[in-house]
Enzyme design. Structure first.
Site, mmCIF file in Angstrom:
data_model
loop_
_atom_site.group_PDB
_atom_site.id
_atom_site.type_symbol
_atom_site.label_atom_id
_atom_site.label_comp_id
_atom_site.label_asym_id
_atom_site.label_seq_id
_atom_site.Cartn_x
_atom_site.Cartn_y
_atom_site.Cartn_z
ATOM 1 N N THR A 139 -11.308 5.196 10.906
ATOM 2 C CA THR A 139 -11.297 4.478 12.133
ATOM 3 C C THR A 139 -10.952 5.622 13.262
ATOM 4 O O THR A 139 -10.944 5.299 14.351
ATOM 5 C CB THR A 139 -10.273 3.294 12.023
ATOM 6 O OG1 THR A 139 -9.271 3.628 11.347
ATOM 7 C CG2 THR A 139 -10.813 2.134 11.302
ATOM 8 N N ARG A 195 2.849 -1.314 10.716
ATOM 9 C CA ARG A 195 4.164 -1.592 11.664
ATOM 10 C C ARG A 195 4.451 -2.714 12.076
ATOM 11 O O ARG A 195 5.643 -3.208 12.430
ATOM 12 C CB ARG A 195 3.709 -0.646 12.761
ATOM 13 C CG ARG A 195 4.172 1.114 12.321
ATOM 14 C CD ARG A 195 3.267 1.979 13.297
ATOM 15 N NE ARG A 195 1.933 1.922 13.235
ATOM 16 C CZ ARG A 195 1.188 2.925 14.045
ATOM 17 N NH1 ARG A 195 1.454 3.701 14.462
ATOM 18 N NH2 ARG A 195 -0.086 3.036 13.595
ATOM 19 N N ASP A 254 -13.605 14.798 -3.817
ATOM 20 C CA ASP A 254 -13.840 16.262 -4.654
ATOM 21 C C ASP A 254 -15.175 16.192 -5.381
ATOM 22 O O ASP A 254 -15.801 15.045 -5.374
ATOM 23 C CB ASP A 254 -12.793 16.480 -5.403
ATOM 24 C CG ASP A 254 -12.123 17.888 -5.415
ATOM 25 O OD1 ASP A 254 -13.274 18.829 -5.838
ATOM 26 O OD2 ASP A 254 -11.120 18.321 -5.510
ATOM 27 N N ASP A 270 -3.531 4.350 -1.972
ATOM 28 C CA ASP A 270 -4.247 4.867 -0.957
ATOM 29 C C ASP A 270 -4.312 6.311 -0.832
ATOM 30 O O ASP A 270 -3.931 6.858 0.182
ATOM 31 C CB ASP A 270 -3.968 4.100 0.571
ATOM 32 C CG ASP A 270 -4.783 4.732 1.801
ATOM 33 O OD1 ASP A 270 -6.203 4.888 1.664
ATOM 34 O OD2 ASP A 270 -4.331 4.461 2.551
ATOM 35 N N LYS A 311 -7.534 8.260 -0.907
ATOM 36 C CA LYS A 311 -8.833 8.622 -0.548
ATOM 37 C C LYS A 311 -9.259 9.885 -1.110
ATOM 38 O O LYS A 311 -9.567 11.095 -0.387
ATOM 39 C CB LYS A 311 -8.697 8.758 1.201
ATOM 40 C CG LYS A 311 -8.158 7.501 1.730
ATOM 41 C CD LYS A 311 -8.099 7.713 3.238
ATOM 42 C CE LYS A 311 -7.759 6.885 4.240
ATOM 43 N NZ LYS A 311 -6.329 6.410 4.140
ATOM 44 N N LYS A 367 0.992 -1.184 0.165
ATOM 45 C CA LYS A 367 -0.102 -0.016 0.138
ATOM 46 C C LYS A 367 0.920 1.155 0.106
ATOM 47 O O LYS A 367 1.777 1.452 0.846
ATOM 48 C CB LYS A 367 -0.738 0.094 1.389
ATOM 49 C CG LYS A 367 -1.737 1.326 1.344
ATOM 50 C CD LYS A 367 -2.862 0.915 2.535
ATOM 51 C CE LYS A 367 -2.444 1.691 3.834
ATOM 52 N NZ LYS A 367 -1.988 3.130 3.684
#
Ligand code: C5P
Length: 235
Positions: free
Chosen positions: A121, A213, A63, A58, A60, A31
């Site tokens: 999230t 991570r 508009d 990614d 996002k 990603k």
């Protein structure tokens, strides 16, 4: 769609990416987020693609429909595999994003899959109710956006593992549920609030997991990746 764990390349420079990817001798699904893309542009995508890896871009997008459509048309030329928009942009914007991708996909290539971010999230129920003025629970809001994304023709959503089952019930098994917030049992949770292990993600109906991570900051990232992969695949 490739079901390998998606590794979040949350690194600032192409050198960091090269060092990380150089540890692996197999094709991965990675990603690329805003941090990396906005500083390095399409060249980072080409480099990763040439090394044989699948890419989830990614960004996002959110508009007006025409702008998102044009942006998607350009991004489809990069031969990425998965990309996303914000469901809050609305049904017309999501449908326009899909059209842009279709138009930009080169002959003989597969259109990148398109998914929608429902509620981030990091958004709390209070923020959703008070700031966005959307009544109800987070789960109701997320399922509503997932249905809207499906009506617009999208392939799925980004959601937390804890919402995957409800989305499966509302939108079906084939609708993608790409879930970040994955940790190995006993691992650090960092800034994620609602985490789950790869096994729980599988049981709850995630179709793809995004892992950052827990792999990138592990002492041995290759070993951590294979542990995650085995648990995810249930072997
Ligand atoms: O390091 P960690 O596994 O927490 O990384 C998760 C990745 O997924 C990050 O790149 C983060 O930006 C992304 N993400 C997320 N939650 C979302 C959407 C994306 O954690 N709702």
């Amino acid at each position: 769609m490739n079901t390998k764990p998606i590794i979040a390349l949350d690194f600032p420079t192409p050198e960091d990416v090269a060092t990380f990817l150089g540890k692996f001798d197999e094709p991965l699904f990675v990603k690329v987020g805003m941090e990396l893309y906005l500083q390095n542009g399409p060249s980072i995508i080409r480099t990763i693609k040439e090394a044989g890896h699948d890419i989830f871009l990614d960004l996002k997008l959110h508009d007006i429909p025409n702008t998102v459509k044009s942006a998607m048309k350009g991004l489809a030329k990069l031969d990425i595999d998965l990309i996303n928009v914000h469901a809050a942009g609305g049904r017309a914007m999501m449908a326009a994003a899909l059209e842009g991708l279709q138009e930009g996909t080169q002959e003989g290539k597969k259109r990148p899959a398109l998914i929608a971010v429902t509620q981030l999230t990091s958004t709390t129920e209070e923020q959703m109710n008070v700031e966005q003025q959307i009544p109800g629970t987070i789960q109701q809001g997320v399922v509503h956006y997932a249905k809207l994304a499906q009506q617009a023709g999208l392939d799925g959503v980004v959601c937390s593992v804890h919402e995957a089952k409800m989305i499966e019930e509302a939108c079906g098994k084939d609708f993608l549920k790409v879930t970040p917030g994955i940790r190995l049992a006993g691992g650090a949770t960092h800034d994620q609030k609602r985490v789950a292990t790869p096994q729980v993600a599988r049981i709850e109906g995630s179709t793809q997991i995004v892992v950052g991570r827990a792999i990138t900051q592990a002492e041995n990232p290759v070993e951590a990746y294979h542990t995650v992969k085995q648990l995810w695949e249930g072997n």
